[in-house]
Design a protein around this motif. Structure first.
Motif, PDB file in Angstrom:
ATOM      1  N   GLU A 132       0.794  -1.226   0.000  1.00 20.98           N
ATOM      2  CA  GLU A 132       0.000   0.000   0.000  1.00 20.98           C
ATOM      3  C   GLU A 132       0.831   1.282   0.000  1.00 20.98           C
ATOM      4  OE1 GLU A 132      -3.167  -0.336  -0.343  1.00 20.98           O
ATOM      5  OE2 GLU A 132      -3.296  -2.486   0.047  1.00 20.98           O
ATOM      6  N   TYR A 133       2.106   1.183   0.369  1.00 15.30           N
ATOM      7  CA  TYR A 133       2.920   2.396   0.496  1.00 15.30           C
ATOM      8  C   TYR A 133       4.112   2.448  -0.468  1.00 15.30           C
ATOM      9  CZ  TYR A 133       0.399   4.329   4.471  1.00 15.30           C
ATOM     10  OH  TYR A 133      -0.569   4.896   5.275  1.00 15.30           O
ATOM     11  N   GLY A 134       4.224   1.475  -1.361  1.00 19.37           N
ATOM     12  CA  GLY A 134       5.203   1.589  -2.431  1.00 19.37           C
ATOM     13  C   GLY A 134       6.528   0.874  -2.272  1.00 19.37           C
ATOM     14  N   LEU A 135       6.726   0.145  -1.176  1.00 21.64           N
ATOM     15  CA  LEU A 135       8.007  -0.551  -1.035  1.00 21.64           C
ATOM     16  C   LEU A 135       8.170  -1.656  -2.081  1.00 21.64           C
ATOM     17  CD1 LEU A 135       8.817  -0.894   2.770  1.00 21.64           C
ATOM     18  CD2 LEU A 135       9.281   0.976   1.179  1.00 21.64           C
ATOM     19  N   LYS A 136       7.088  -2.283  -2.468  1.00 26.61           N
ATOM     20  CA  LYS A 136       7.147  -3.350  -3.477  1.00 26.61           C
ATOM     21  C   LYS A 136       7.782  -2.841  -4.766  1.00 26.61           C
ATOM     22  CE  LYS A 136       4.120  -6.507  -6.072  1.00 26.61           C
ATOM     23  NZ  LYS A 136       2.714  -6.978  -6.211  1.00 26.61           N
ATOM     24  N   GLU A 137       7.351  -1.682  -5.232  1.00 22.15           N
ATOM     25  CA  GLU A 137       7.880  -1.129  -6.477  1.00 22.15           C
ATOM     26  C   GLU A 137       9.344  -0.720  -6.322  1.00 22.15           C
ATOM     27  OE1 GLU A 137       3.681  -1.369  -6.633  1.00 22.15           O
ATOM     28  OE2 GLU A 137       4.930  -0.360  -5.121  1.00 22.15           O
ATOM     29  N   ILE A 138       9.715  -0.244  -5.131  1.00 23.95           N
ATOM     30  CA  ILE A 138      11.112   0.129  -4.896  1.00 23.95           C
ATOM     31  C   ILE A 138      12.001  -1.103  -4.902  1.00 23.95           C
ATOM     32  CG2 ILE A 138      12.707   1.072  -3.170  1.00 23.95           C
ATOM     33  CD1 ILE A 138      10.554   3.089  -2.418  1.00 23.95           C
ATOM     34  N   TRP A 139      11.544  -2.178  -4.294  1.00 22.62           N
ATOM     35  CA  TRP A 139      12.330  -3.421  -4.277  1.00 22.62           C
ATOM     36  C   TRP A 139      12.475  -3.987  -5.700  1.00 22.62           C
ATOM     37  CZ3 TRP A 139      12.303  -1.497   0.261  1.00 22.62           C
ATOM     38  CH2 TRP A 139      13.008  -2.073   1.311  1.00 22.62           C
ATOM     39  N   GLN A 140      11.405  -3.950  -6.457  1.00 23.93           N
ATOM     40  CA  GLN A 140      11.469  -4.423  -7.840  1.00 23.93           C
ATOM     41  C   GLN A 140      12.458  -3.582  -8.648  1.00 23.93           C
ATOM     42  OE1 GLN A 140       7.290  -4.092  -8.791  1.00 23.93           O
ATOM     43  NE2 GLN A 140       6.906  -6.272  -8.454  1.00 23.93           N
ATOM     44  N   GLU A 141      12.438  -2.304  -8.435  1.00 20.05           N
ATOM     45  CA  GLU A 141      13.351  -1.396  -9.132  1.00 20.05           C
ATOM     46  C   GLU A 141      14.801  -1.700  -8.773  1.00 20.05           C
ATOM     47  OE1 GLU A 141      14.535   2.982  -7.935  1.00 20.05           O
ATOM     48  OE2 GLU A 141      12.548   2.974  -8.862  1.00 20.05           O
ATOM     49  N   ALA A 142      15.075  -1.862  -7.488  1.00 22.49           N
ATOM     50  CA  ALA A 142      16.450  -2.094  -7.027  1.00 22.49           C
ATOM     51  C   ALA A 142      17.006  -3.408  -7.562  1.00 22.49           C
ATOM     52  CB  ALA A 142      16.497  -2.076  -5.501  1.00 22.49           C
ATOM     53  N   TYR A 143      16.221  -4.476  -7.454  1.00 27.78           N
ATOM     54  CA  TYR A 143      16.708  -5.779  -7.915  1.00 27.78           C
ATOM     55  C   TYR A 143      16.696  -5.892  -9.432  1.00 27.78           C
ATOM     56  CZ  TYR A 143      17.144  -7.473  -3.181  1.00 27.78           C
ATOM     57  OH  TYR A 143      17.559  -7.636  -1.877  1.00 27.78           O
ATOM     58  N   GLY A 144      15.920  -5.031 -10.079  1.00 28.23           N
ATOM     59  CA  GLY A 144      15.943  -5.002 -11.535  1.00 28.23           C
ATOM     60  C   GLY A 144      17.266  -4.517 -12.086  1.00 28.23           C
ATOM     61  N   GLU A 145      18.068  -3.884 -11.239  1.00 30.95           N
ATOM     62  CA  GLU A 145      19.380  -3.391 -11.644  1.00 30.95           C
ATOM     63  C   GLU A 145      20.493  -4.404 -11.395  1.00 30.95           C
ATOM     64  OE1 GLU A 145      19.814   0.193  -9.434  1.00 30.95           O
ATOM     65  OE2 GLU A 145      18.116   1.193 -10.403  1.00 30.95           O
ATOM     66  N   VAL A 146      20.149  -5.519 -10.782  1.00 27.26           N
ATOM     67  CA  VAL A 146      21.140  -6.543 -10.447  1.00 27.26           C
ATOM     68  C   VAL A 146      20.940  -7.750 -11.353  1.00 27.26           C
ATOM     69  CG1 VAL A 146      22.045  -8.049  -8.639  1.00 27.26           C
ATOM     70  CG2 VAL A 146      21.200  -5.768  -8.056  1.00 27.26           C
ATOM     71  N   LYS A 147      21.977  -8.194 -11.976  1.00 25.22           N
ATOM     72  CA  LYS A 147      21.882  -9.314 -12.904  1.00 25.22           C
ATOM     73  C   LYS A 147      21.775 -10.649 -12.160  1.00 25.22           C
ATOM     74  CE  LYS A 147      24.223 -11.411 -16.898  1.00 25.22           C
ATOM     75  NZ  LYS A 147      25.410 -11.361 -17.780  1.00 25.22           N
ATOM     76  N   GLY A 148      20.851 -11.480 -12.638  1.00 24.59           N
ATOM     77  CA  GLY A 148      20.826 -12.876 -12.199  1.00 24.59           C
ATOM     78  C   GLY A 148      19.907 -13.238 -11.065  1.00 24.59           C
ATOM     79  N   VAL A 149      19.365 -12.234 -10.333  1.00 25.07           N
ATOM     80  CA  VAL A 149      18.488 -12.536  -9.202  1.00 25.07           C
ATOM     81  C   VAL A 149      17.218 -11.699  -9.301  1.00 25.07           C
ATOM     82  CG1 VAL A 149      18.193 -12.373  -6.694  1.00 25.07           C
ATOM     83  CG2 VAL A 149      20.327 -13.260  -7.636  1.00 25.07           C
ATOM     84  N   THR A 150      16.086 -12.343  -9.102  1.00 20.80           N
ATOM     85  CA  THR A 150      14.792 -11.662  -9.112  1.00 20.80           C
ATOM     86  C   THR A 150      14.192 -11.680  -7.719  1.00 20.80           C
ATOM     87  OG1 THR A 150      14.354 -12.234 -11.431  1.00 20.80           O
ATOM     88  CG2 THR A 150      12.445 -11.694 -10.062  1.00 20.80           C
ATOM     89  N   TRP A 151      13.869 -10.490  -7.211  1.00 17.09           N
ATOM     90  CA  TRP A 151      13.147 -10.400  -5.943  1.00 17.09           C
ATOM     91  C   TRP A 151      11.682 -10.711  -6.221  1.00 17.09           C
ATOM     92  CZ3 TRP A 151       9.027  -7.185  -4.681  1.00 17.09           C
ATOM     93  CH2 TRP A 151       8.640  -7.207  -3.334  1.00 17.09           C
ATOM     94  N   LEU A 152      11.064 -11.539  -5.368  1.00 17.36           N
ATOM     95  CA  LEU A 152       9.709 -12.004  -5.637  1.00 17.36           C
ATOM     96  C   LEU A 152       8.650 -11.475  -4.681  1.00 17.36           C
ATOM     97  CD1 LEU A 152      10.481 -15.747  -6.458  1.00 17.36           C
ATOM     98  CD2 LEU A 152      10.017 -13.892  -8.088  1.00 17.36           C
TER      99      LEU A 152
END
Length: 351
Positions: A132-152
């Motif tokens: 509800e407060y946007g941490l999900k999108e921030i985590w997706q953004e951060a891990y989207g910059e790292v090769k090989g691992v997907t935050w779920l």
């Protein structure tokens, strides 16, 4: 005409027989697909994993009906917890259940995984902050910059309390205590004289018995009883530095992307099942064992003195916010959320 009819029937019979033979004798054109096998390592030891992950994995394996099997491994069983992120990147492990902080995730928001001081008061705060407060999108953004691992997915666990050999009734009693805890929690607690100690999870109980550790700040009372730490410590401090541990599921990106969509949906449902189980198991366990547990005596630091710890945590927030623009966004969300909860009053905040 009758001869023609007879010839036609003969030919039809031959064709029919031949056709039947061809169909019956043909090799199977559909072969069973090879079962997808994943290795998932959790941060938890065997006794704790029986609650925080194993029921969900067992349900997934049953529902996958042979299409996919998750092989579950416990804390440090395949690789040390601190090396889990790299192991996922390499494909040594397919998936992980842990917190960003403990697995040394190379992202600027990893400090917020585990127990970030006073970011939460109750277990429901974690899913609300993410959904509800946007941490999900921030985590997706951060891990989207790292090769090989997907935050779920992120979820909450128990609050962070001290379980100690000797009683803690004041901040002064914390000074010099050698405590097993999480990296960021340890950095914060060192401001009050705590000496953070890093050990393999399975060695903690023995370390308390041998005097290498004076206590543990890794969980709430439910885990203390479940994993055996209540058998080697004498006191439980009712004050906590966080109302809920923030942990996540991660996967090797290539393996995740290769999953059929329906198995991704099933995996997401497995994670939700794990999150839900922990919500009620910890919430009920914390109260039940405080009131009915017989292995540890409860101690409390007075509110006015513990307020110093809370105020120091907010200074810590501001220091972390300066480490990156994204970290600052997370801290701003924590502040916004805390303000909303305080204004909402009971039952969202009592103090």
């Amino acid at each position: 005409m009758s001869n023609n009819r007879r010839d036609f029937l003969k030919k039809a019979g031959i064709v029919g027989a031949a056709g039947s033979t061809a169909i019956l004798g043909a090799p199977a054109v559909v072969s069973a697909k090879e079962t997808i096998r994943w290795r998932l390592q959790t941060y938890a030891g065997p006794a704790l994993a029986e609650h925080v992950i194993k029921p969900a994995v067992d349900a997934f394996n049953a529902a996958a009906n042979g299409e996919m099997v998750i092989e579950l491994y416990f804390a440090d069983q395949l690789v040390p917890t601190g090396e889990l992120f790299r192991a996922m990147q390499k494909g040594t492990i397919d998936a992980v259940q842990s917190d960003d902080d403990s697995i040394a995730a190379p992202v600027d928001i990893s400090v917020f995984g585990g127990y970030f001081p006073f970011a939460t008061r109750y277990s429901l705060d974690v899913p609300v902050l993410f959904e509800e407060y946007g941490l999900k999108e921030i985590w997706q953004e951060a891990y989207g910059e790292v090769k090989g691992v997907t935050w779920l997915s992120a979820g909450s666990w128990d609050p962070c309390h001290f379980a100690t050999v000797d009683p803690v009734r004041s901040l002064a009693d914390l000074k010099g205590k050698r405590v097993f805890t999480f990296p960021t929690a340890g950095r914060f607690l060192s401001r009050f004289g705590v000496i953070p100690v890093t050990l393999p999870w399975e060695d903690v109980e023995v370390a308390v018995q041998t005097g290498e550790l004076d206590g543990i700040a890794w969980s709430g009372i439910t885990e203390d009883y479940t994993v055996g730490w209540a058998d080697v410590t004498n006191y439980f401090l009712t004050n906590n530095i966080s109302g809920a541990w923030c942990g996540s599921f991660f996967a090797n990106t290539e393996r995740w992307n290769a999953l059929p969509d329906h198995l991704k949906v099933l995996f997401n449902m497995m994670m939700d099942s794990s999150h839900y189980y922990r919500q009620h198991w910890y919430w009920g366990g914390e109260a039940k064992l405080r009131t009915g547990g017989t292995k540890m005596q409860l101690t409390t630091i007075p509110d006015e003195e513990w307020r110093q710890v809370e105020l120091e945590a907010y200074k810590f927030w501001d220091e972390v916010a300066e480490t990156s623009p994204r970290a600052k966004r997370v801290v701003e969300i924590f502040k916004e959320y805390a303000g909303v909860m305080e204004k909402a009053g009971k039952p969202y905040r009592y103090s």
